[in-house]
Design a protein around this motif. Sequence first.
Motif, short mmCIF file in Angstrom:
data_model
loop_
_atom_site.label_atom_id
_atom_site.label_comp_id
_atom_site.label_asym_id
_atom_site.label_seq_id
_atom_site.Cartn_x
_atom_site.Cartn_y
_atom_site.Cartn_z
N UNK A 1 -0.52 9.40 -10.22
CA UNK A 1 0.68 9.33 -9.75
C UNK A 1 0.72 9.22 -8.34
N UNK A 2 1.34 8.31 -7.68
CA UNK A 2 1.34 8.25 -6.27
C UNK A 2 2.62 8.36 -5.72
N UNK A 3 2.64 9.33 -4.50
CA UNK A 3 3.69 9.99 -3.86
C UNK A 3 3.89 9.49 -2.59
N UNK A 4 5.17 9.16 -2.18
CA UNK A 4 5.55 8.59 -1.21
C UNK A 4 5.36 9.66 0.01
N UNK A 5 5.50 9.30 1.39
CA UNK A 5 5.47 10.30 2.31
C UNK A 5 6.06 11.55 2.35
N UNK A 6 7.37 11.35 1.73
CA UNK A 6 8.26 12.40 1.65
C UNK A 6 7.95 13.25 0.22
N UNK A 7 6.96 13.05 -0.38
CA UNK A 7 6.61 13.54 -1.65
C UNK A 7 6.92 13.24 -2.77
N UNK A 8 7.99 12.25 -2.81
CA UNK A 8 8.73 11.72 -4.02
C UNK A 8 7.88 10.72 -4.56
N UNK A 9 7.93 10.73 -5.95
CA UNK A 9 7.28 9.86 -6.73
C UNK A 9 7.55 8.36 -6.50
N UNK A 10 6.44 7.71 -6.53
CA UNK A 10 6.47 6.37 -6.20
C UNK A 10 6.24 5.51 -6.95
N UNK A 11 5.20 5.74 -7.79
CA UNK A 11 4.69 4.75 -9.08
C UNK A 11 3.49 5.32 -9.55
N UNK A 12 2.86 4.63 -10.36
CA UNK A 12 1.49 4.96 -11.06
C UNK A 12 0.70 3.85 -10.94
N UNK A 13 -0.74 4.38 -10.53
CA UNK A 13 -1.93 3.75 -10.37
C UNK A 13 -2.87 3.76 -11.34
N UNK A 14 -3.27 2.54 -12.21
CA UNK A 14 -4.28 2.89 -12.96
C UNK A 14 -5.72 2.32 -12.52
N UNK A 15 -6.79 2.97 -12.71
CA UNK A 15 -7.92 2.34 -12.08
C UNK A 15 -9.00 2.22 -13.48
#
Length: 694
Positions: free
Chosen positions: A405-419
């Motif tokens: 899970x990717x969080x933005x600078x303010x801590x809010x959820x931005x999206x998902x990254x799959x590796x």
Amino acid sequence: MKREPLDPENPFAVPSPLPYGLPDYSRIRTEHYRPAVEYAMAEHRAQVEMVASDPSGPTVENTLVALERAGRTLHRVLTAFYNQSSADSSPELDALEEELAPRLAAHRDAIHLDQRLFARLEALVAQVEAGTLTVEPDTAWLLERTHTAFVRAGVRLDAAAQERLRALNARITTLETVFGREVLAATNAAAVLVTDEAELDGLPDDARAAAARSARERGHESGWLLELQLPTAQPQLVTLRDRGLRERLHRASSSRGLAGEHDTRATLLELARLRAERAQLLGYPHHAAYVAADATARSAEAVGDILGRLAPAAVANARREAEELTAALHEDHPGATLQPWDWAYYAERVRSRARSLDETALRPYLELDRVLHQGVFRAATALYGLTFTERTDLVGYHPDVRVFEVHDVDGSGLGLFLADYWTRESKRGGAWMNNLVDQSTLLGEPPVVVNNLNIPQPPDGRPTLLAWDEVITMFHEFGHALHGLLSAVRYPSQSGTEVPRDFVEYPSQVNEIWAWEPQVLQAFAVHHETGEPLPSAWVETLLAGRQDGEGFKTTEYLAAALLDQAWYRLAPDEVPTDPEQVEAFEAAALERAGVAFAPVPPRYRSAYFNHVFSSGYSAGYYSYIWSEVLDADTVEWFRENGGLRRENGDVFRARLLARGGSIDPMAAFRDLRGRDPQITPLLERRGLSAAAGA
């Protein structure tokens, strides 16, 4: 098409309930795809029919926005399907993809050749041009691009020409699928089995263990299987001391698709011929002209100019490098001729002597998980304030896939990254980024993106140690991921990487520079056993050697790009008809372009050039060097403004990454840089300035 209801037990019957709309691969089975695609195509056609038959006059809302909202079920199904078919395929998925390809082509044609839809678009364009309709800039760009897409799809052709165009599109999409499937099969079949361990002298222990694991997984009771990556040059050639094994490995790589059960030559010839016919049908002299006209290059001549300018200088540098490597070769094999399978090995010897640092010594400091967290993610945090949390509760399409899970600078959820970093028999070669969910404020959807690499998997419990090129590839593909994750657009068709092909590589290539940033490099380059950082002298050596081998790298790339252009600058009747002529055409094309230098073969030969015969880069492989002009110029901008700083990341995010395809991409570049791009930084980076006359 009759619209049958979709079984409610089918995972695609409703949007995914998982966070961020991640496809629920824990429930998705192969048998779910066909009925879901059929249902979604019928639904899409019904939605489009409502737009086309709307008795109201065309407006942005009832035409442009309605088309953007239409087909979302189909999009959900196909993104999940194509992601899995490329990264974890099976005979059943391959057969289904081949079956669906012409049907999906017909579906797209039915929309783009609909005269009623085009009339509505034409009316909106006329209103904007007359000044009677004022729209926001992103909507104006969407209208321009949608209108252009219909024209380029053939909507203005007469009925007979459109009928032929539909047949061409159906056949081309089928052949693309066939080519990709056969390249994967040929690559798997060409893996080199080694039964005498003495031949593996020089191969690092972790790579040897991975080869043993591969052999067992592929059904061999003993031995070591050297699996192939997609490019011609194989990474094992850097360290293998046995010249005979190096030759076997190179010949296995460079002969894929040229004969036998997985011969791709007839397929690629038909693709080249049909694409040429389609281009002429649409009013272009050849396919290369058709592709360039809708890219930032604008013309095939502009593409030819930049490739032609760089080629002589690159080959001159490669020839100088070859002289030095030949001297090293003669230490072991007096009088021998430098061959393609010698280049990487002796380049590494020469480099290690000059720099006191070799690939084998470096690998223990490049452990995959640390590179990911302390390198790739660390740079993204420093630039954009992003943070990453692994979500072990979420699963991907294969057990090897990790979800963050990717969080933005303010801590809010931005999206998902799959590796998904390890190679396997079911994954096509190379490295790439996919979207599983496109960011869109119109639909309220955050992004879900995937990165795929093909790194050999070590035995259980052993660390995955990387070559430096694999580190750079991780940063590169994450640059694409950032383009998707940081997208902040209204319309889904403008999300993230939905930009011209010769612009899409630009942000990803910019992101490569952070692998070289000393504060990032020192954080991730740590010995996986001792915890000791990479010695500072080695860091200096690594940085000092950035231009080492640029003659080879540029020449092998340009040879592939020029080969791509050669195939796609042909008229239909100029394409060879006999598969046996493929190699002769290649040789003549490389000679004509001035890049026929035997020790440096093209990065991809035609028979396994998946980019241009299967994966969307047809007549577009030049995009990497074209984008690198922008990339190198932007690196100068970062340096001029202090490098790895949040302030710089915020500007790059706002002016370029966040805009995705919602603006003319060159306007976005000019907004960032304050001027048009300059080629000088690229020439300096690749050591071409003097030879190119810059």
